[in-house]
Write a protein that holds these residues in place. Structure first.
Motif, short mmCIF file in Angstrom:
data_model
loop_
_atom_site.label_atom_id
_atom_site.label_comp_id
_atom_site.label_asym_id
_atom_site.label_seq_id
_atom_site.Cartn_x
_atom_site.Cartn_y
_atom_site.Cartn_z
N ASP A 42 0.83 -1.21 0.00
CA ASP A 42 0.00 0.00 0.00
C ASP A 42 0.87 1.26 0.00
N GLU A 45 2.36 1.73 -3.46
CA GLU A 45 1.32 2.22 -4.38
C GLU A 45 1.09 3.71 -4.17
N HIS A 46 1.06 4.13 -2.90
CA HIS A 46 0.89 5.55 -2.58
C HIS A 46 2.03 6.37 -3.19
N MET A 48 3.93 5.60 -5.77
CA MET A 48 3.83 5.62 -7.23
C MET A 48 2.79 6.64 -7.67
N ASN A 49 1.69 6.73 -6.95
CA ASN A 49 0.66 7.72 -7.28
C ASN A 49 1.11 9.13 -6.95
N LYS A 50 1.77 9.30 -5.82
CA LYS A 50 2.22 10.62 -5.37
C LYS A 50 3.23 11.23 -6.34
N ALA A 52 3.74 10.32 -9.56
CA ALA A 52 3.42 10.09 -10.98
C ALA A 52 3.70 11.33 -11.81
#
Length: 56
Positions: A42, A45-46, A48-50, A52
């Motif tokens: 998790d 994933e955070h 990678m999104n943060k 991007a």
């Protein structure tokens, strides 16, 4: 292209990613498909999104 692999916790990866972003260095945070706990997955994933928006 050159690659740097961070073999540590999500927190350490975030420190490196923050440094790169603060210094206007373009980078990618990518999945490594390693064996991680659900909590770490998790966190990754955070990250990678943060970060991007920092993708080159």
């Amino acid at each position: 292209m050159a690659k740097i692999e961070i073999k540590s916790s999500p927190e350490e990866l975030e420190r490196v990613a923050t440094f790169l972003a603060n210094n206007n260095i373009k980078f990618n945070v990518v999945k490594d498909y390693g064996n991680h706990s659900l909590d770490d997955i998790d966190k990754y994933e955070h990250l990678m999104n943060k970060y991007a928006a920092s993708i080159s």
